[in-house]
Design an enzyme around this catalytic site. Structure first.
Site, PDB file in Angstrom:
ATOM      1  N   LYS A  38      65.716 -41.716  55.058  1.00 50.77           N
ATOM      2  CA  LYS A  38      66.108 -42.599  53.946  1.00 50.77           C
ATOM      3  C   LYS A  38      67.031 -41.861  52.974  1.00 50.77           C
ATOM      4  CE  LYS A  38      62.144 -41.329  51.123  1.00 50.77           C
ATOM      5  NZ  LYS A  38      60.702 -41.520  50.997  1.00 50.77           N
ATOM      6  N   TYR A 265      81.032 -25.766  26.000  1.00 51.90           N
ATOM      7  CA  TYR A 265      80.755 -26.775  24.968  1.00 51.90           C
ATOM      8  C   TYR A 265      79.557 -26.394  24.112  1.00 51.90           C
ATOM      9  CZ  TYR A 265      83.828 -30.101  27.375  1.00 51.90           C
ATOM     10  OH  TYR A 265      84.898 -30.732  27.929  1.00 51.90           O
TER      11      TYR A 265
HETATM   12  C1  PLP Z   1      59.777 -40.611  51.634  1.00 52.93           C
HETATM   13  C2  PLP Z   1      58.600 -41.048  52.396  1.00 52.93           C
HETATM   14  C3  PLP Z   1      57.964 -40.205  53.317  1.00 52.93           C
HETATM   15  C4  PLP Z   1      58.327 -38.739  53.496  1.00 52.93           C
HETATM   16  O1  PLP Z   1      57.789 -37.957  52.464  1.00 52.93           O
HETATM   17  P1  PLP Z   1      57.999 -36.365  52.444  1.00 52.93           P
HETATM   18  O2  PLP Z   1      57.207 -35.902  51.294  1.00 52.93           O
HETATM   19  O3  PLP Z   1      59.464 -36.150  52.249  1.00 52.93           O
HETATM   20  O4  PLP Z   1      57.535 -35.852  53.744  1.00 52.93           O
HETATM   21  C5  PLP Z   1      56.949 -40.739  54.086  1.00 52.93           C
HETATM   22  N1  PLP Z   1      56.569 -42.020  53.940  1.00 52.93           N
HETATM   23  C6  PLP Z   1      57.143 -42.859  53.046  1.00 52.93           C
HETATM   24  C7  PLP Z   1      56.663 -44.256  52.928  1.00 52.93           C
HETATM   25  C8  PLP Z   1      58.165 -42.400  52.240  1.00 52.93           C
HETATM   26  O5  PLP Z   1      58.737 -43.232  51.367  1.00 52.93           O
END
Ligand code: PLP
Length: 374
Positions: A38, A265
């Site tokens: 994702k 800055y």
């Molecule tokens: C992002 C996510 C994961 C992965 O989590 P990590 O901590 O990066 O391993 C697993 N399940 C769901 C539903 C997520 O949104």
């Protein structure tokens, strides 16, 4: 045409595949492996990451939006894909047409998916999302059986399993996590008792993958560890993870400032002695947080050099006093290794008061990526 850039974000796909194999090795052979890609693969690039992981042998991909799922299909990836945040009713036709599986927690979405599947003469595959204590998406466990029963007449819906998400799996004290897991497996047993098959249920993120084997169930869903970072920065996991992302640049200008000079800055840094300063063409427009001002460090000639003054939109200054022969054009490492030293995403995150996940998303979305190890 090559885009020449003074800022280079490297993505090592061989390291990604290596991390997959390390994690896969922690799971029983029958456990399926969903690679979470994702948010543009945590900033590493959805398609290159997904292709490399598919070639390495993952069973499933998890994405954050319908668009990401469709992009995987358009790229010709045929693996099962799960939409981790579900869909809204208007997205059902497209999701079914592309054979994307959906995390389900809304009745109206169940109706839309059923209608879409009927229209297209197909089945719609869903994973029922249950909130066992994350306090985010999902139906509550006490409502889940009724929800499931309501789906019985939806012949076009195939409920592959239940899923849930862990809130604090990365901390050492597993009390809350085990409570979540028990809530989940109890519900699973109750649902199976009522005749639901639910052959593919899952709850394990990266942290549960390495520390809680009983949470693996039918499938694991790691993200961050694939990209080379531990879920808890101060407790390195017992697997050899390799960092995937790096960020490098070069010195744009070097100069010597007299004592009492103000830098950047707001003049928040005043030199005490003569100061050799290097100006680096990276700033917060590149996802390099302004919170790194007067806090962060970079690597130059294998040595750590401190940021002086505020990080600007396109520029950041580091002090290189005492490092011999720093020239303009000298390579500088903002994330990654140089010589024997390394700046990790966790270190950047610590300086910038965030987590490695956000560092990866910020840097990855703001810079052109250069791939190796495909
Ligand atoms: C992002 C996510 C994961 C992965 O989590 P990590 O901590 O990066 O391993 C697993 N399940 C769901 C539903 C997520 O949104």
């Amino acid at each position: 045409m090559m885009v020449s850039s003074l800022v280079e974000l490297g993505v090592d796909l061989a390291a990604l595949a290596h991390n997959y194999r390390e994690l896969r090795g922690r799971c029983d052979p029958q456990v399926r492996f969903l690679a979470v890609v994702k948010a543009d693969a945590y900033g590493h690039g959805l398609l290159p990451a997904a292709r490399r992981l598919a070639a390495a042998g993952v069973d499933y991909l998890g994405v954050g939006s319908l668009e990401e799922g469709l992009a995987l299909r358009q790229a010709g990836l045929t693996l099962p894909v799960l939409l981790l945040v579900g869909i809204v009713p208007g997205e059902a036709e497209a999701a079914v047409a592309a054979n994307l599986e959906v995390m389900l927690f809304r009745r109206d979405v169940a109706e839309s998916l059923t209608a879409a599947a009927r229209n297209q003469g197909k089945k719609a595959r869903v994973h029922l999302k249950v909130d066992t204590g994350m306090g985010r998406l999902g139906i509550l466990p006490q409502e889940a059986l009724e929800f499931l029963s309501g789906l019985r007449e939806h012949r076009e819906l195939e409920v592959l399993g239940l899923c849930s998400h862990l809130a604090v799996a990365e901390i050492e004290d597993k009390t809350y996590t085990l409570k979540q897991l028990k809530e989940f497996t109890d519900l699973l047993a109750a649902a199976r008792g009522q005749g639901f098959k639910l052959k593919l249920s899952h709850i394990a993120n990266s942290a549960a993958l390495w520390e809680l084997r009983e949470a693996h169930l039918g499938l694991v869903r790691p993200g961050i560890m694939l990209y080379g970072s531990p879920p808890a920065p101060h407790r390195p996991p017992p697997v050899q993870l390799q960092p995937v992302m790096s960020l490098t640049s070069q010195v744009l200008q070097v100069k010597r400032l007299p004592p009492g000079s103000a830098i950047s800055y707001g003049g928040t840094y005043l030199t005490r002695d003569w100061c050799d300063l290097a100006v680096i063409p990276v700033g917060y427009c590149h996802g390099y947080s302004r919170l790194l001002s007067n806090r962060g460090e970079m690597l130059l000639k294998g040595r750590r050099v401190p940021i002086r003054g505020r990080v600007c939109m396109n520029l950041t200054m580091v002090e290189v006093t005492g490092i011999p022969e720093v020239k303009e054009g000298e390579p500088v490492t903002l994330l990654g290794a140089d010589g024997g030293d390394r700046i990790s995403a966790d270190e950047l995150a610590d300086w910038a008061q965030t987590i490695s996940y956000e560092i990866y998303c910020a840097l990855g979305s703001a810079n052109p990526r250069h791939y190796s190890g495909a």
